[in-house]
Design a protein around this motif. Structure first.
Motif, PDB file in Angstrom:
ATOM      1  N   HIS A  24      36.595  54.750  50.473  1.00  0.00           N
ATOM      2  CA  HIS A  24      35.711  55.215  49.534  1.00  0.00           C
ATOM      3  C   HIS A  24      35.093  56.519  50.114  1.00  0.00           C
ATOM      4  O   HIS A  24      35.046  56.597  51.284  1.00  0.00           O
ATOM      5  N   GLY A  53      33.308  42.285  39.335  1.00  0.00           N
ATOM      6  CA  GLY A  53      33.926  43.469  39.026  1.00  0.00           C
ATOM      7  C   GLY A  53      34.141  44.328  40.242  1.00  0.00           C
ATOM      8  O   GLY A  53      33.006  44.563  40.940  1.00  0.00           O
ATOM      9  N   THR A  54      35.243  44.797  40.206  1.00  0.00           N
ATOM     10  CA  THR A  54      35.462  45.622  41.752  1.00  0.00           C
ATOM     11  C   THR A  54      34.614  46.872  41.958  1.00  0.00           C
ATOM     12  O   THR A  54      34.056  47.071  42.640  1.00  0.00           O
ATOM     13  N   ALA A  55      34.877  47.786  40.863  1.00  0.00           N
ATOM     14  CA  ALA A  55      34.154  49.155  40.838  1.00  0.00           C
ATOM     15  C   ALA A  55      32.614  48.928  41.055  1.00  0.00           C
ATOM     16  O   ALA A  55      32.147  49.750  41.951  1.00  0.00           O
ATOM     17  N   SER A  56      31.965  48.305  40.289  1.00  0.00           N
ATOM     18  CA  SER A  56      30.466  47.879  40.553  1.00  0.00           C
ATOM     19  C   SER A  56      30.033  47.500  41.788  1.00  0.00           C
ATOM     20  O   SER A  56      29.011  47.763  42.229  1.00  0.00           O
ATOM     21  N   SER A  57      30.906  46.489  42.230  1.00  0.00           N
ATOM     22  CA  SER A  57      30.458  45.840  43.644  1.00  0.00           C
ATOM     23  C   SER A  57      30.743  46.680  44.537  1.00  0.00           C
ATOM     24  O   SER A  57      29.652  46.800  45.650  1.00  0.00           O
ATOM     25  N   VAL A  58      31.628  47.652  44.634  1.00  0.00           N
ATOM     26  CA  VAL A  58      31.736  48.772  45.698  1.00  0.00           C
ATOM     27  C   VAL A  58      30.805  49.671  45.495  1.00  0.00           C
ATOM     28  O   VAL A  58      30.220  50.152  46.550  1.00  0.00           O
ATOM     29  N   GLU A  59      30.324  50.120  44.436  1.00  0.00           N
ATOM     30  CA  GLU A  59      29.396  50.983  44.421  1.00  0.00           C
ATOM     31  C   GLU A  59      27.881  50.521  44.936  1.00  0.00           C
ATOM     32  O   GLU A  59      27.212  51.119  45.499  1.00  0.00           O
ATOM     33  N   ALA A  78      38.034  42.753  47.693  1.00  0.00           N
ATOM     34  CA  ALA A  78      38.133  42.280  46.229  1.00  0.00           C
ATOM     35  C   ALA A  78      38.746  41.090  45.935  1.00  0.00           C
ATOM     36  O   ALA A  78      39.740  40.666  47.033  1.00  0.00           O
ATOM     37  N   HIS A  84      37.946  47.694  50.260  1.00  0.00           N
ATOM     38  CA  HIS A  84      37.310  49.009  50.111  1.00  0.00           C
ATOM     39  C   HIS A  84      36.375  49.380  51.049  1.00  0.00           C
ATOM     40  O   HIS A  84      35.217  48.706  51.631  1.00  0.00           O
TER      41      HIS A  84
END
Length: 285
Positions: A24, A53-59, A78, A84
């Motif tokens: 990231h 959700g991958t994107a929202s969890s990473v953010e 994920a 990530h």
């Protein structure tokens, strides 16, 4: 106890263990070091995100949320097993926990499970876990029914083994958040004792690395000028037959032609193997 790995060594350790890593932007300098110590480290702590959700969890894990700034871990695992990386240094993931657990994990002197925790964030006897553990958040609702795909469990195993291998730890240096704080239930849906068994088995093997296959080594065989001449002659005869057939000058027996061609090709292949073996033997000298 050990000195935390710098970013490059952390990344290399994960990749050497066969982990698929996504970096990231900004993870190498993203930490909570200004809020407290980072290290010495004693182990790896596994969590679930209570999200989808991958994107929202990473953010979320990178930025944190109101009242708890990020990073909330070092890496997010994920569902597909991709890891990530979101932080490097102190992260807000463990909070306060039981000192007896810390002692047992540091010494790796417990059996199936660490001592049952009786402390939590804010309790009188709690000790700081954010300074002592690497943290990995796994994307899962944490309700006991959200599935844990095989790829995700494999990534948890590999991540844990990578850090244990890098620091010379055993599998007992890997715990779940629920084994650290009596307020926590994560990770929910699989057992940490069975995960430690998997990590232990992996540590007993060499790390998974890409390998380049090497051709089998032929025994050196003497190759005379006559051998080479015969190979060249057979090749020329084969090409002459093919040219004649194309021009319509003669039509050989089809079966005989196929057999002859096959035999010639096999002979040429054998001679070429001899040439390779001879060249290899000369090179080794």
């Amino acid at each position: 106890m050990a000195t935390p790995l710098p970013a490059d060594r952390l990344l290399a350790a994960l990749r050497d263990e066969g982990v698929t890593v996504v970096e990231h932007p900004g993870w190498r300098t993203h930490n909570r070091n200004a809020a407290g110590a980072w290290g010495p480290v004693s182990g790896v702590m596994i969590h679930h995100t209570v999200s989808t959700g991958t994107a929202s969890s990473v953010e979320m894990c990178f930025n944190g949320y109101e009242g708890l700034p990020g990073p909330l871990c070092h890496g997010v695992i994920a569902k597909d097993g991709t890891v990530h990386l979101v932080g490097n240094g102190r992260a807000n993931h463990a909070g306060g926990g039981d000192p007896n657990v810390l002692r047992a994990v540091t010494a790796e002197d417990y059996s199936t499970r660490p001592p049952t925790p009786t402390e939590h964030q804010g309790s009188d006897g709690a000790v700081d876990g954010n300074s002592r553990f690497y943290g990995f958040e796994c994307i899962n609702l944490g309700n006991g029914t959200d599935p844990w795909p095989a790829a995700q469990l494999d990534a948890i195993e590999r991540v844990s083994a990578a850090l244990c291998r890098a620091h010379g730890w055993g599998a007992r240096s890997v715990i779940g958040h629920l084994e650290w704080s009596d307020w926590k239930s994560d990770p929910k849906g699989f057992g940490m004792p069975s995960m430690r068994d998997r990590v232990h088995a992996r540590l007993a093997k060499s790390p998974t690395k890409p390998t380049t296959p090497t051709p089998p080594k032929e025994n050196p065989v003497a190759l005379s000028k006559n051998d080479i001449a015969q190979a060249v002659l057979a090749y020329r005869e084969k090409k002459a037959d093919e040219a004649s057939l194309k021009k319509g000058r003669r039509i050989p027996d089809v079966y005989g032609y196929i057999v002859s061609t096959y035999t010639t090709v096999q002979a040429i292949a054998a001679d070429l193997r001899k040439v390779v073996a001879l060249l290899n033997s000369q090179k080794e000298k």
